[in-house]
Design a protein around this motif. Structure first.
Motif, PDB file in Angstrom:
ATOM      1  N   TRP A  65      36.765  48.295  34.977  1.00  0.00           N
ATOM      2  CA  TRP A  65      36.322  49.011  36.552  1.00  0.00           C
ATOM      3  C   TRP A  65      36.055  48.286  37.721  1.00  0.00           C
ATOM      4  CZ3 TRP A  65      31.364  50.328  38.857  1.00  0.00           C
ATOM      5  CH2 TRP A  65      31.305  51.291  39.332  1.00  0.00           C
ATOM      6  N   VAL A  66      35.284  47.399  37.572  1.00  0.00           N
ATOM      7  CA  VAL A  66      34.657  46.606  38.200  1.00  0.00           C
ATOM      8  C   VAL A  66      35.326  46.325  39.505  1.00  0.00           C
ATOM      9  CG1 VAL A  66      33.304  44.372  38.232  1.00  0.00           C
ATOM     10  CG2 VAL A  66      32.012  46.408  37.334  1.00  0.00           C
ATOM     11  N   GLY A  71      36.636  45.013  43.489  1.00  0.00           N
ATOM     12  CA  GLY A  71      37.708  44.609  43.827  1.00  0.00           C
ATOM     13  C   GLY A  71      37.493  43.665  42.740  1.00  0.00           C
ATOM     14  N   PRO A  72      39.285  42.874  42.996  1.00  0.00           N
ATOM     15  CA  PRO A  72      39.591  41.325  42.334  1.00  0.00           C
ATOM     16  C   PRO A  72      38.039  40.372  42.069  1.00  0.00           C
ATOM     17  CG  PRO A  72      41.657  42.426  43.442  1.00  0.00           C
ATOM     18  CD  PRO A  72      40.439  42.993  43.815  1.00  0.00           C
ATOM     19  N   GLN A  73      37.452  39.653  43.607  1.00  0.00           N
ATOM     20  CA  GLN A  73      37.261  38.765  43.494  1.00  0.00           C
ATOM     21  C   GLN A  73      35.615  39.192  43.073  1.00  0.00           C
ATOM     22  OE1 GLN A  73      37.112  35.707  44.838  1.00  0.00           O
ATOM     23  NE2 GLN A  73      34.699  35.604  45.164  1.00  0.00           N
ATOM     24  N   ALA A  74      35.166  40.962  42.570  1.00  0.00           N
ATOM     25  CA  ALA A  74      33.829  41.012  41.942  1.00  0.00           C
ATOM     26  C   ALA A  74      34.107  41.168  40.621  1.00  0.00           C
ATOM     27  CB  ALA A  74      33.228  42.806  42.263  1.00  0.00           C
ATOM     28  N   LEU A  79      33.592  38.440  34.810  1.00  0.00           N
ATOM     29  CA  LEU A  79      34.003  38.184  33.525  1.00  0.00           C
ATOM     30  C   LEU A  79      33.272  36.864  33.353  1.00  0.00           C
ATOM     31  CD1 LEU A  79      37.598  39.509  33.564  1.00  0.00           C
ATOM     32  CD2 LEU A  79      35.829  41.065  32.155  1.00  0.00           C
ATOM     33  N   ALA A  80      33.058  36.030  34.405  1.00  0.00           N
ATOM     34  CA  ALA A  80      32.464  35.200  34.292  1.00  0.00           C
ATOM     35  C   ALA A  80      31.451  35.019  34.198  1.00  0.00           C
ATOM     36  CB  ALA A  80      32.976  34.310  35.416  1.00  0.00           C
ATOM     37  N   ILE A 298      35.611  26.576  44.652  1.00  0.00           N
ATOM     38  CA  ILE A 298      35.806  27.509  43.165  1.00  0.00           C
ATOM     39  C   ILE A 298      36.359  28.133  42.780  1.00  0.00           C
ATOM     40  CG2 ILE A 298      35.457  26.573  40.598  1.00  0.00           C
ATOM     41  CD1 ILE A 298      34.186  23.711  41.792  1.00  0.00           C
ATOM     42  N   GLN A 299      37.291  28.814  42.410  1.00  0.00           N
ATOM     43  CA  GLN A 299      37.080  30.116  42.332  1.00  0.00           C
ATOM     44  C   GLN A 299      36.655  30.590  41.421  1.00  0.00           C
ATOM     45  OE1 GLN A 299      38.657  32.421  44.460  1.00  0.00           O
ATOM     46  NE2 GLN A 299      39.333  31.225  46.591  1.00  0.00           N
ATOM     47  N   PRO A 300      36.180  31.767  40.802  1.00  0.00           N
ATOM     48  CA  PRO A 300      36.023  32.668  40.106  1.00  0.00           C
ATOM     49  C   PRO A 300      36.154  32.371  38.679  1.00  0.00           C
ATOM     50  CG  PRO A 300      35.360  33.816  41.545  1.00  0.00           C
ATOM     51  CD  PRO A 300      36.381  32.686  42.212  1.00  0.00           C
TER      52      PRO A 300
END
Length: 348
Positions: A65-66, A71-74, A79-80, A298-300
């Protein structure tokens, strides 16, 4: 009323905060009022694994849901953060097992301590995350301090030896202090944290603490200590307070079920601590490389993949190295009376 719900608080509309806490309240009410009405029933490994899968699935669904709404970034950051917090909570499980074993808390009473411990942990984590968010948003260099602390904590965890003896000594010092300054019974009284007994000096009925109350204080103390590592770790992944808080709480919610699933196999995860140490070091280095010096972005999802690989590697390696060992028993007293011998005499 509608205007109030759409007011921004800590970066998100009020309705998002209220909705999340409503979900948590319902889950806790179901757990406390419906799933465990019979307080004398022990929670088995199968039930624990099912509950662990249930809470993990809810956490992942909320992450979906987040991802969709914010958005994908959030979504990646959530998840991380969830995986990192869940990974670090596994070390907390082993410390809790030591506490229960030392105090001789039977398995059918452990879930009561863990439930109230989780309620306290939610409040304490909320306060610590609020403080961390205020510091991070006021001064970005605070993240660099978090990074240094995470690297130090990871290295210390790598080079430190067996900690079970140290945890037992800490519990011994605490129980000795409590018995010198408060009235504490030698034995349990069902699942009560306090009980009424005659005062040794006056003979009048007075309130005494039971070993279950000592276990609750020690478990909460252990959670505060672990939060000192976990809160900076999640802020190293994202500074979105909503993402930090929700991922943290969903990781905590499954802690009780995770404990009963893993407590019987504590000795099978002998090398997991090394994997957790590497996770802390990686997250600390991520801040230094990507945020402090801005050498690389560094991406999440990279942090998520690295965390999963390290955690899975630690679990698989531990199970492989200990494949011939017998599973350790659950943290229960071997015989009635063992807690009295280990805890000493009553206050008086």
């Amino acid at each position: 009323m509608v205007d109030f719900l759409y007011m921004t608080w800590l970066g998100k509309p009020v309705w998002m905060w209220l909705g999340f806490h409503a979900v948590i309240f319902i889950l806790l009410a179901l757990d406390l009022g419906l799933l465990h009405r019979d307080k004398s029933r022990e929670i088995g490994v199968k039930e624990s694994l099912l509950l662990t899968a249930f809470y993990l699935s809810l956490g992942l669904l909320f992450g979906g849901w987040v991802w969709w709404y914010i958005g994908p970034q959030a979504g990646q950051e959530y998840l991380a953060g969830l995986v990192v917090e869940k990974s670090l909570s596994m070390d907390n499980v082993f410390v809790i097992a030591v506490i229960f074993g030392y105090l001789g808390i039977p398995r059918n009473a452990q879930h009561r301590v863990l439930l109230w411990g989780i309620l306290a942990a939610i409040v304490l984590r909320g306060l610590m995350i609020g403080l961390g968010a205020a510091l991070v948003h006021q001064a970005e260099w605070v993240l660099t301090i978090f990074a240094a602390f995470l690297i130090y904590a990871g290295i210390k965890m790598l080079v430190s030896g067996e900690e079970e003896e140290g945890e037992s000594k800490s519990a011994d010092r605490f129980t000795s202090f409590m018995r010198r300054h408060m009235r504490v019974t030698d034995e349990l009284d069902g699942q009560k944290f306090t009980t009424r007994r005659p005062d040794p000096k006056t003979g009048q009925p007075v309130r005494w603490l039971t070993p279950l109350a000592l276990a609750l204080v020690l478990v909460n103390g252990a959670d505060v200590i672990f939060a000192v590592d976990s809160v900076p770790a999640i802020f190293a992944i994202t500074t979105d307070t909503y993402v930090v808080y929700t991922s943290n709480i969903f990781a905590i919610l499954g802690l009780r079920a995770l404990y009963f699933a893993l407590a019987a196999m504590v000795d099978r995860f002998a090398y997991l601590k090394s994997a957790l140490a590497l996770i802390l070091i990686f997250i600390g280095l991520k801040i230094v490389v990507a945020d402090t010096f801005e050498l690389v972005e560094i991406q999440p999802w990279v942090a998520l993949v690295v965390t999963v690989v390290l955690l899975a590697g630690g679990i698989v390696y531990s199970l492989w190295r200990t494949r011939g060992a017998a599973e350790a028993p659950a943290a229960v007293p071997p015989q009635a009376g063992a807690p009295r011998e280990r805890l000493g005499s009553s206050h008086g």
